[in-house]
Write a protein that holds these residues in place. Structure first.
Motif, short mmCIF file in Angstrom:
data_model
loop_
_atom_site.label_atom_id
_atom_site.label_comp_id
_atom_site.label_asym_id
_atom_site.label_seq_id
_atom_site.Cartn_x
_atom_site.Cartn_y
_atom_site.Cartn_z
N LEU A 41 0.87 -1.17 0.00
CA LEU A 41 0.00 0.00 0.00
C LEU A 41 0.91 1.23 0.00
O LEU A 41 1.77 1.36 0.86
N THR A 63 -3.40 6.36 4.17
CA THR A 63 -4.79 5.98 3.94
C THR A 63 -5.72 7.08 4.45
O THR A 63 -5.36 7.83 5.36
N PHE A 93 -10.20 2.18 6.29
CA PHE A 93 -9.59 1.81 5.02
C PHE A 93 -8.36 0.94 5.26
O PHE A 93 -8.18 -0.12 4.64
N SER A 96 -9.34 -2.50 6.58
CA SER A 96 -9.93 -3.31 5.51
C SER A 96 -8.84 -3.89 4.61
O SER A 96 -8.89 -5.05 4.20
N PHE A 97 -7.84 -3.07 4.31
CA PHE A 97 -6.73 -3.53 3.49
C PHE A 97 -6.04 -4.71 4.18
O PHE A 97 -5.76 -5.75 3.55
N SER A 112 -14.37 -1.42 0.48
CA SER A 112 -13.25 -2.28 0.12
C SER A 112 -12.71 -1.96 -1.27
O SER A 112 -11.56 -2.25 -1.59
N VAL A 131 -9.68 0.16 -1.29
CA VAL A 131 -8.49 -0.62 -0.96
C VAL A 131 -7.96 -1.31 -2.21
O VAL A 131 -6.76 -1.29 -2.51
N TYR A 132 -8.87 -1.92 -2.97
CA TYR A 132 -8.47 -2.62 -4.19
C TYR A 132 -7.83 -1.66 -5.19
O TYR A 132 -6.75 -1.93 -5.74
N SER A 145 -6.34 1.10 -4.75
CA SER A 145 -5.05 1.64 -4.31
C SER A 145 -3.88 0.73 -4.67
O SER A 145 -2.74 1.18 -4.70
N THR A 146 -4.15 -0.54 -4.95
CA THR A 146 -3.09 -1.48 -5.30
C THR A 146 -2.80 -1.49 -6.79
O THR A 146 -1.84 -2.13 -7.24
#
Length: 425
Positions: free
Chosen positions: A116, A120, A125, A128-129, A163, A166-167, A169-170
């Motif tokens: 990450l 955040t 967040f 959740s990650f 979520s 979070v996805y 951000s990757t």
């Protein structure tokens, strides 16, 4: 000036307000990895630098939280690595750490699981990650497929949106935008499907904070929080709730005066009106100071942006400087945004007399800090507006000279000032 009155407000509570957070190891990377392997856990590493603002935000606002510590201390061995000291440069290079903070979750064998990059937006967040790393939360793409097939259960959609950030951000930066547009559409639907009073819970507040954290006074969900503050305060921690209220109200003021709308006076009055209890409940928040500072900001901004009245703008800023001086807060920075904003907004219609008035303020600021590069840059802009190009170039060259040994900003200033110099030749 207290940070509480700025648009971009930092959290104001000290770490003592939180219970035990993440327990970081104090050994080497190899030692931490060995401990993770021995305990059959993953290794969490926060790569940071001492000058990195977002790194400090994570260390101050996220890592110390009780819910974060409870989950991380159970599931991970955690380590902080200064990327510029000790073994930091070598390990950062090995794992291609290029931005800060970079937070990497390692498998016990030393291979990377997930990473990450950047601070955040909130603790939820981040948690959740981490839960997606351990598998406690269903992978986002599986949930998104169910959404596409028609699942519109409100709790499911809310979880999907939360979520989803979070996805995204990757992913590579160029792939994130389309996803965030989808999340915004989902959130818009969600806000239509629920009534404000049905949003009174921590998860829905996270959505409100994510999608309505701006100049949204008048929005029914924001208004519900304002008008039912004491009920919301029983559900949401003060550091989260108060900051949301301060930010939205302040940003509504800014948007209002920039659009030439006098409603900013209504939002300003709320500081001593319906929002007074929020200030009363929040440590370090000063309603009187907020009111005075924002009054000067808004009234001067209304003159500049709403009325194109440079002299009125300057008059209000003189009152602001007098207030700062009375409080012992007047310094060179007090002049930077004041003059810079004026030059940027009014360069098409400002008169020579008004330019000279701004130059008087710049001289006052430079007496407080003779090497304030922003003020010297602005002085060059003023000379340029007056057609005194040689003097303008002299100021721009001074900026280049003052910043040439600054590893972080030398290239930026050289390019910026050179462009201005070339434009005058």
């Amino acid at each position: 000036m207290k940070k509480i009155v700025l648009v971009a407000v930092a959290a104001i509570l000290s770490l003592s307000a939180f219970a035990q957070g993440i327990e970081f190891e104090h050994g080497t990377f190899a030692e931490a990895l060995a401990k993770a392997k021995a305990e059959d856990k993953l290794l969490f590493v926060d790569f940071y630098t001492t000058w990195c603002g977002p790194c400090k935000k994570m260390s101050k606002d996220i890592f110390p939280r009780e819910e974060i510590g409870t989950f991380f201390n159970k599931n991970f061995i955690s380590l902080k690595i200064d990327a510029e000291k000790g073994e930091g440069p070598e390990i950062s290079k090995k794992y291609e750490v290029k931005g800060f903070p970079t937070m990497i979750f390692f498998n016990p064998d030393g291979t990377e699981n997930m990473r990450l990059v950047g601070a955040t937006p909130d603790a939820g967040f981040f948690l959740s990650f981490a839960k997606q790393v351990t598998g406690e939360e269903t992978p986002f793409l599986e949930k998104y497929e169910a959404y596409k097939k028609g699942n519109r259960n409100l709790d499911f959609v809310r979880g999907l949106i939360l979520s989803g950030g979070v996805y995204a951000s990757t992913l590579p930066r160029e792939e994130q935008g389309p996803w965030y547009e989808k999340f915004a559409e989902m959130a818009a639907w969600y806000f239509v499907a629920k009534q404000p009073h049905e949003m009174m819970n921590k998860d829905d507040f996270r959505l409100i904070s994510m999608y309505l954290d701006g100049p949204n006074n008048g929005n029914p969900f924001v208004e519900h929080i304002y008008n039912n503050y004491e009920a919301w305060a029983k559900l949401i921690p003060n550091e989260d709730l108060s900051m949301f209220i301060f930010r939205t109200n302040n940003q509504s003021m800014h948007e209002s005066y920039r659009n030439g709308n006098l409603k900013f006076r209504e939002y300003l009055a709320a500081v001593h009106g319906r929002l007074a209890k929020v200030y009363e409940d929040t440590p370090d928040a000063d309603a009187d100071d907020t009111y005075m500072v924002m009054k000067y900001v808004c009234e001067s901004g209304y003159c500049l942006y709403g009325q194109k009245d440079v002299d009125g703008y300057c008059d209000w800023n003189e009152k602001s400087k007098a207030y700062q001086k009375e409080r012992g807060e007047l310094d060179a920075r007090s002049y930077m945004a004041f003059v810079g904003n004026c030059l940027h907004a009014s360069k098409e219609y400002i008169s020579d007399k008004q330019v000279k008035r701004l130059m008087g303020y710049l001289k006052e600021g430079l007496k407080l800090d003779p090497e304030a590069t922003s003020l010297i840059d602005n002085m060059g802009d003023c000379y340029a507006l007056l057609g005194q190009n040689e003097k303008a170039i002299e100021q721009y060259n001074t900026v280049i000279e003052l910043t040439k040994d600054n590893a972080r900003s030398a290239a930026y200033y050289k390019e910026s000032m050179t462009n201005k110099i070339n434009a005058l030749k």
